[in-house]
Write an enzyme that holds these catalytic residues in place. Structure first.
Site, mmCIF file in Angstrom:
data_model
loop_
_atom_site.group_PDB
_atom_site.id
_atom_site.type_symbol
_atom_site.label_atom_id
_atom_site.label_comp_id
_atom_site.label_asym_id
_atom_site.label_seq_id
_atom_site.Cartn_x
_atom_site.Cartn_y
_atom_site.Cartn_z
ATOM 1 N N LYS A 1 70.573 53.050 27.552
ATOM 2 C CA LYS A 1 71.640 52.045 27.397
ATOM 3 C C LYS A 1 72.144 52.083 25.957
ATOM 4 O O LYS A 1 71.836 51.217 25.132
ATOM 5 C CB LYS A 1 71.129 50.657 27.800
ATOM 6 N N ARG B 1 63.651 47.653 29.527
ATOM 7 C CA ARG B 1 64.679 48.698 29.430
ATOM 8 C C ARG B 1 65.093 48.907 27.975
ATOM 9 O O ARG B 1 65.321 50.039 27.539
ATOM 10 C CB ARG B 1 65.894 48.318 30.295
ATOM 11 N N LEU C 1 72.784 54.550 34.695
ATOM 12 C CA LEU C 1 71.992 53.489 34.087
ATOM 13 C C LEU C 1 71.151 52.799 35.170
ATOM 14 O O LEU C 1 71.696 52.416 36.206
ATOM 15 C CB LEU C 1 72.895 52.447 33.428
ATOM 16 N N HIS D 1 74.048 63.110 9.699
ATOM 17 C CA HIS D 1 73.790 63.064 11.135
ATOM 18 C C HIS D 1 72.303 62.920 11.453
ATOM 19 O O HIS D 1 71.912 62.135 12.309
ATOM 20 C CB HIS D 1 74.321 64.327 11.826
ATOM 21 N N GLU E 1 78.553 55.819 39.059
ATOM 22 C CA GLU E 1 78.421 54.363 38.954
ATOM 23 C C GLU E 1 79.749 53.833 38.476
ATOM 24 O O GLU E 1 80.726 54.578 38.404
ATOM 25 C CB GLU E 1 77.264 54.000 38.001
ATOM 26 N N TYR F 1 71.477 48.700 23.434
ATOM 27 C CA TYR F 1 71.777 47.281 23.634
ATOM 28 C C TYR F 1 71.302 46.809 24.989
ATOM 29 O O TYR F 1 70.908 47.607 25.847
ATOM 30 C CB TYR F 1 73.282 47.025 23.489
ATOM 31 N N ARG G 1 75.184 58.294 4.857
ATOM 32 C CA ARG G 1 75.681 58.997 6.047
ATOM 33 C C ARG G 1 75.207 60.439 6.112
ATOM 34 O O ARG G 1 75.480 61.241 5.223
ATOM 35 C CB ARG G 1 77.214 58.964 6.085
HETATM 36 N N1 PMP Z 1 75.974 50.854 34.688
HETATM 37 C C1 PMP Z 1 76.490 50.773 33.454
HETATM 38 C C2 PMP Z 1 77.122 51.981 32.864
HETATM 39 C C3 PMP Z 1 76.439 49.545 32.757
HETATM 40 O O1 PMP Z 1 76.943 49.462 31.512
HETATM 41 C C4 PMP Z 1 75.867 48.410 33.371
HETATM 42 C C5 PMP Z 1 75.860 47.075 32.675
HETATM 43 N N2 PMP Z 1 74.885 46.993 31.708
HETATM 44 C C6 PMP Z 1 75.333 48.546 34.659
HETATM 45 C C7 PMP Z 1 75.400 49.783 35.293
HETATM 46 C C8 PMP Z 1 74.687 47.384 35.366
HETATM 47 O O2 PMP Z 1 73.456 47.099 34.767
HETATM 48 P P1 PMP Z 1 72.824 45.637 34.838
HETATM 49 O O3 PMP Z 1 72.666 45.314 36.275
HETATM 50 O O4 PMP Z 1 71.509 45.793 34.138
HETATM 51 O O5 PMP Z 1 73.765 44.731 34.137
#
Ligand code: PMP
Length: 285
Positions: A148, A52, A206, A102, A181, A33, A100
């Site tokens: 993501k 991305r 991310l 895997h 993060e 997403y 379904r």
């Molecule tokens: N880390 C994670 C785990 C996230 O889900 C997000 C939000 N998408 C971010 C960092 C920040 O990313 P962005 O600046 O692209 O929103």
């Protein structure tokens, strides 16, 4: 006005919009997403978000539901049909519907849904003037946090652990005691020499779009950036601590685990970077 979603080729009322119950996103979280800010009707940093998204699909051997040109049109159309000035656009691609099992299905059509809702960035900027509280939570996620993926259960649990204690965000801590993060944000600290420190994107986090924009803005403002892990202890002692994301902009953390960060008020560097980020938002095409 009822909200409109894009679902696999059609613009439909959000209430009642549906995908099949054998969608692999629903059963396996087999999907990816993006969340994109809409400010004054414009999609902010659209191209890096699309890049991305394509990277995430590629890493999971997932076919794109359409080419990037038509995707741009669909995203703009969802913003337009919902008459959104300031909002949050959500784009999700899954491997689609299949019996379904895997393993990847021999054939499935990727499923694309897009929604958009109002979002008050001015309220976020107001909140940044006082800052937020955060709570540290063990990072129990997998080894591919660079993708993501819609598989967000550890992030959901971490955010809830924070919210249940009145904190805005969970700061995730790895087994070495270092900050990775936030549950939905990137985390930065400012040390005693006014150097900005944030973990490298090669280090299982991310690659945030806001993070990348901020790194560029820091360079423009002659602020040193050191991409390295920093510990929870360093975070407690930081001169400034803040997080970045699409929906948080640059958000100062003024208390972590009940410990006051510096003076307990947002710091000057976060303030300067937020001002630069707002200008960036206003200058996006
Ligand atoms: N880390 C994670 C785990 C996230 O889900 C997000 C939000 N998408 C971010 C960092 C920040 O990313 P962005 O600046 O692209 O929103």
């Amino acid at each position: 006005m009822s909200r409109i979603a894009y679902v696999n080729g059609a613009y439909v009322p959000l209430a009642g919009a549906a995908v099949g119950i054998e969608d692999r996103g629903f059963q396996f979280a087999d999907g990816v997403y993006e969340g994109i800010a809409v400010r004054k009707g414009r999609l902010i940093d659209l191209e890096p978000h699309l890049q991305r998204l394509w990277r995430s699909m590629g890493e999971l051997d997932m076919d794109a539901p359409m080419a990037v040109g038509p995707m741009r049109l669909v995203l703009s159309e969802v913003v337009r049909q919902n008459r959104i000035a300031d909002g949050f656009l959500y784009v999700q691609v899954t491997r689609g519907e299949a019996r379904r099992d895997h393993a990847f299905p021999a054939f499935s059509r990727p499923s694309l849904i897009v929604t958009c809702r109002r979002f008050d960035y001015d309220a976020v900027f107001t909140r940044a003037a006082t800052g937020v509280k955060a709570k540290s939570v063990p990072d129990i996620r997998w080894g591919r946090c660079d993708i993501k993926s819609i598989s967000l259960l550890p992030n959901v649990l971490a955010k809830q652990a924070a919210r249940s204690e009145g904190a805005f965000e969970a700061v995730l801590i790895d087994t070495d005691g270092n900050v990775t993060e936030g549950s939905s944000t990137n985390v930065w600290m400012v040390d005693g020499t006014n150097t900005l420190i944030t973990r490298a994107t090669s280090d299982n986090i991310l690659p945030g779009i806001t993070r990348a924009v901020l790194a560029d803005l820091a360079a423009e403002h002659q602020v040193r950036v050191d991409t390295r892990p920093f510990s929870l202890e360093e975070a407690y002692q930081a001169r400034e601590l803040f997080l970045t994301s699409t929906t948080s902009g640059v958000m100062p953390i003024v208390a972590l685990d009940g410990r006051t960060i510096a003076s307990g008020r947002p710091g000057p560097l976060a303030g300067r970077l937020l001002a630069a980020y707002k200008t960036h938002m206003d200058s996006c095409p």
